[in-house]
Scaffold this motif. Structure first.
Motif, PDB file in Angstrom:
ATOM      1  N   ALA A  33      52.036  51.600  26.617  1.00 28.17           N
ATOM      2  CA  ALA A  33      52.184  52.693  27.563  1.00 28.17           C
ATOM      3  C   ALA A  33      51.961  52.153  28.973  1.00 28.17           C
ATOM      4  O   ALA A  33      51.160  51.243  29.172  1.00 28.17           O
ATOM      5  CB  ALA A  33      51.173  53.807  27.266  1.00 28.17           C
ATOM      6  N   PRO A  34      52.668  52.688  29.975  1.00 29.87           N
ATOM      7  CA  PRO A  34      52.528  52.183  31.347  1.00 29.87           C
ATOM      8  C   PRO A  34      51.113  52.401  31.886  1.00 29.87           C
ATOM      9  O   PRO A  34      50.433  53.371  31.552  1.00 29.87           O
ATOM     10  CB  PRO A  34      53.545  53.005  32.151  1.00 29.87           C
ATOM     11  N   THR A  35      50.673  51.468  32.732  1.00 29.94           N
ATOM     12  CA  THR A  35      49.371  51.573  33.375  1.00 29.94           C
ATOM     13  C   THR A  35      49.450  50.914  34.742  1.00 29.94           C
ATOM     14  O   THR A  35      50.492  50.374  35.126  1.00 29.94           O
ATOM     15  CB  THR A  35      48.277  50.910  32.520  1.00 29.94           C
ATOM     16  N   ASP A  36      48.375  50.981  35.503  1.00 27.11           N
ATOM     17  CA  ASP A  36      48.310  50.362  36.828  1.00 27.11           C
ATOM     18  C   ASP A  36      47.361  49.174  36.785  1.00 27.11           C
ATOM     19  O   ASP A  36      46.367  49.179  36.063  1.00 27.11           O
ATOM     20  CB  ASP A  36      47.815  51.358  37.884  1.00 27.11           C
ATOM     21  N   ARG A  37      47.679  48.176  37.585  1.00 24.46           N
ATOM     22  CA  ARG A  37      46.827  47.001  37.671  1.00 24.46           C
ATOM     23  C   ARG A  37      46.778  46.501  39.117  1.00 24.46           C
ATOM     24  O   ARG A  37      47.731  46.660  39.877  1.00 24.46           O
ATOM     25  CB  ARG A  37      47.351  45.864  36.777  1.00 24.46           C
ATOM     26  N   THR A  38      45.651  45.917  39.484  1.00 22.29           N
ATOM     27  CA  THR A  38      45.520  45.221  40.750  1.00 22.29           C
ATOM     28  C   THR A  38      45.427  43.733  40.455  1.00 22.29           C
ATOM     29  O   THR A  38      44.411  43.256  39.944  1.00 22.29           O
ATOM     30  CB  THR A  38      44.267  45.677  41.526  1.00 22.29           C
ATOM     31  N   LEU A  39      46.491  43.013  40.758  1.00 18.41           N
ATOM     32  CA  LEU A  39      46.498  41.570  40.554  1.00 18.41           C
ATOM     33  C   LEU A  39      45.865  40.885  41.747  1.00 18.41           C
ATOM     34  O   LEU A  39      45.791  41.455  42.838  1.00 18.41           O
ATOM     35  CB  LEU A  39      47.921  41.055  40.386  1.00 18.41           C
ATOM     36  N   SER A  40      45.410  39.677  41.571  1.00 20.33           N
ATOM     37  CA  SER A  40      44.822  38.904  42.666  1.00 20.33           C
ATOM     38  C   SER A  40      45.484  37.537  42.700  1.00 20.33           C
ATOM     39  O   SER A  40      45.416  36.790  41.725  1.00 20.33           O
ATOM     40  CB  SER A  40      43.308  38.743  42.488  1.00 20.33           C
ATOM     41  N   SER A  41      46.148  37.246  43.811  1.00 20.99           N
ATOM     42  CA  SER A  41      46.782  35.943  43.997  1.00 20.99           C
ATOM     43  C   SER A  41      45.858  35.041  44.807  1.00 20.99           C
ATOM     44  O   SER A  41      45.296  35.461  45.817  1.00 20.99           O
ATOM     45  CB  SER A  41      48.127  36.113  44.718  1.00 20.99           C
ATOM     46  N   VAL A  45      47.138  42.502  44.840  1.00 18.50           N
ATOM     47  CA  VAL A  45      48.507  43.010  44.805  1.00 18.50           C
ATOM     48  C   VAL A  45      48.554  44.158  43.809  1.00 18.50           C
ATOM     49  O   VAL A  45      48.233  43.978  42.625  1.00 18.50           O
ATOM     50  CB  VAL A  45      49.510  41.911  44.391  1.00 18.50           C
ATOM     51  N   GLU A  46      48.916  45.329  44.283  1.00 21.82           N
ATOM     52  CA  GLU A  46      48.953  46.513  43.425  1.00 21.82           C
ATOM     53  C   GLU A  46      50.211  46.511  42.560  1.00 21.82           C
ATOM     54  O   GLU A  46      51.313  46.279  43.036  1.00 21.82           O
ATOM     55  CB  GLU A  46      48.922  47.784  44.278  1.00 21.82           C
ATOM     56  N   LYS A  47      50.044  46.773  41.262  1.00 26.53           N
ATOM     57  CA  LYS A  47      51.153  46.910  40.327  1.00 26.53           C
ATOM     58  C   LYS A  47      51.035  48.269  39.643  1.00 26.53           C
ATOM     59  O   LYS A  47      50.001  48.579  39.039  1.00 26.53           O
ATOM     60  CB  LYS A  47      51.124  45.804  39.268  1.00 26.53           C
ATOM     61  N   SER A  48      52.079  49.072  39.721  1.00 23.79           N
ATOM     62  CA  SER A  48      52.069  50.415  39.133  1.00 23.79           C
ATOM     63  C   SER A  48      53.026  50.486  37.953  1.00 23.79           C
ATOM     64  O   SER A  48      54.085  49.844  37.957  1.00 23.79           O
ATOM     65  CB  SER A  48      52.466  51.462  40.181  1.00 23.79           C
ATOM     66  N   ASP A  49      52.638  51.267  36.949  1.00 22.08           N
ATOM     67  CA  ASP A  49      53.483  51.534  35.774  1.00 22.08           C
ATOM     68  C   ASP A  49      53.958  50.237  35.124  1.00 22.08           C
ATOM     69  O   ASP A  49      55.154  50.013  34.924  1.00 22.08           O
ATOM     70  CB  ASP A  49      54.686  52.393  36.167  1.00 22.08           C
ATOM     71  N   SER A  85      42.538  51.985  34.903  1.00 25.82           N
ATOM     72  CA  SER A  85      43.682  51.752  35.769  1.00 25.82           C
ATOM     73  C   SER A  85      43.309  51.093  37.075  1.00 25.82           C
ATOM     74  O   SER A  85      44.153  50.789  37.884  1.00 25.82           O
ATOM     75  CB  SER A  85      44.386  53.091  36.081  1.00 25.82           C
ATOM     76  N   THR A  86      42.014  50.846  37.294  1.00 21.62           N
ATOM     77  CA  THR A  86      41.593  50.253  38.566  1.00 21.62           C
ATOM     78  C   THR A  86      41.032  48.854  38.386  1.00 21.62           C
ATOM     79  O   THR A  86      40.471  48.290  39.306  1.00 21.62           O
ATOM     80  CB  THR A  86      40.528  51.133  39.236  1.00 21.62           C
TER      81      THR A  86
END
Length: 381
Positions: free
Chosen positions: A35-43, A287-291, A373-374
């Motif tokens: 199922a889709p979710t949100d993630r905050t990636l870090s580069s 970096v914000e990633k949605s869905d 989601s955070t």
């Protein structure tokens, strides 16, 4: 005859046992419904740390160092004395310049008296116009001589002041390569010291052209990126996270041809003095990633540098290639290609599983990562 018949019956039964197919028994496995979710990636980007101002201190006059007024690592204020250079020859030069100025003033005064006298005599036709012009020229020469002497006096006074080397700004004193007795000048190979303004620190790092374009597209423009980008973190050389966050202030408008990268500068507060000019670290940019679809690393396996998962299709395992981005130190993957929302995948035992293995779910569950989601995860560059 009975014995022979018994042997035939046994042989037939044995043959029938060999021909019967072995039935596969469905085993229980943990599965996940995506199922889709949100993630905050870090580069992460390698970075160098510099003081807000790193000022190399060079002497403006030549001479012997007679005093070191500071020590290495000392905090200094703007205008504070750092070094003193031998002042004796410069005091003598100033006195000579002052004496020359006084003599030039006296000469000018005499020339003025002579010119004024000539003017009176010229009115009475006692002296010629030539004598009057000569007196006027002598006065003008005396004025020029006085101006020259005053300039020399100013220069001598400045040179004397330059023997006291002062800090041009607040900061921290660097190394002191020269000691009392050393002969120094403006041409010395190393500065007397470096004063670093460490109240705020500049952190420099680089992005390649592709990363820069992705960032600009995400925010719409370079100016919008500088305004809207969230605060960033700094990982120090000992792998600890710096307690204060920073902000990206500038993005260079020119791509370095030799490296294909563009330089960025962030600023971090440094109240505790933990950051030092010349240090290194890693900038961590969220970096914000949605869905997005997130799967655990244990749900995948590799064959010849390609990554696969087992989807549950009609109750059996079917291998499916996927393209993923590593996050959370590689413990999770964001699925870029190969899966869609609603797909069911096997999340355990995939390394020993075979194509077509019957699957009985242990416990049907929604995608576990969707619960948070955070969460912040680190993307591998």
């Amino acid at each position: 005859m009975k014995q022979t018949a018994w042997v035939v019956v046994c042989a037939a039964a044995l043959a029938s046992c060999k021909e019967a197919p072995t039935a596969q028994v469905a085993s229980e496995y943990e599965v996940m419904t995506l199922a889709p979710t949100d993630r905050t990636l870090s580069s992460n980007y390698s970075a160098t740390i510099r003081g807000r101002q790193d000022i190399d201190i060079y002497p403006q006059v030549s001479g012997t160092l007679t005093k070191l007024a500071v020590t290495e690592g000392q905090h200094v204020k703007k205008g504070q004395t750092l070094f003193i250079i031998d002042q004796v020859p410069y005091r003598a030069a100033l006195k000579t310049a002052e004496a020359n100025t006084a003599a030039a003033e006296a000469s000018l005064a005499t020339a003025k008296l002579t010119y004024e006298s000539k003017q009176e005599l010229y009115k009475q036709n006692v002296v010629s116009e030539f004598d009057l012009s000569t007196a006027r020229n002598s006065m003008m020469a005396a004025e020029a001589q006085l101006a020259q002497c005053k300039a020399q006096e100013v220069n001598a006074r400045n040179n004397l002041s330059y023997t006291v080397v002062k800090s041009p700004s607040d900061g921290v004193v660097g190394t002191l390569p020269y000691r009392v007795g050393a002969l120094v000048s403006s041409a010395i190979p190393q500065p007397l010291t470096t004063v670093s303004d460490n109240s705020n620190m500049y952190v420099y790092f680089s992005m390649n052209e592709s990363q820069l374009l992705n960032m600009i597209r995400q925010y719409g423009s370079k100016d919008a990126a500088l305004e809207k980008m969230p605060e960033i973190e700094l990982t120090l050389s000992d792998q600890s996270t710096y307690p204060h966050k920073g902000k990206i202030e500038t993005i260079s408008g020119v791509i370095d041809r030799s490296t294909g990268t563009v330089s960025l500068r962030a600023v971090f507060p440094n109240q505790e003095g933990l950051l030092h000019s010349g240090g290194t670290g890693n900038v961590v940019i969220p970096v914000e990633k949605s869905d997005v679809l997130v799967i655990p690393q244990g749900a995948t396996f590799e064959i010849q540098d390609k990554r696969f998962v087992y989807k549950v299709v009609d109750g059996v395992a079917k291998s499916s290639p996927v393209v993923v981005t590593r996050v959370n130190g590689g413990q999770e993957f964001i699925v870029d290609e190969g899966l869609t929302a609603g797909d069911v995948i096997v999340t355990e035992g995939v390394g020993l599983m075979r194509e077509g293995t019957p699957i009985t779910p242990k416990k049907a569950q929604n995608q576990t990562p969707a619960a948070d989601s955070t969460a912040t995860v680190a993307a591998a560059n």
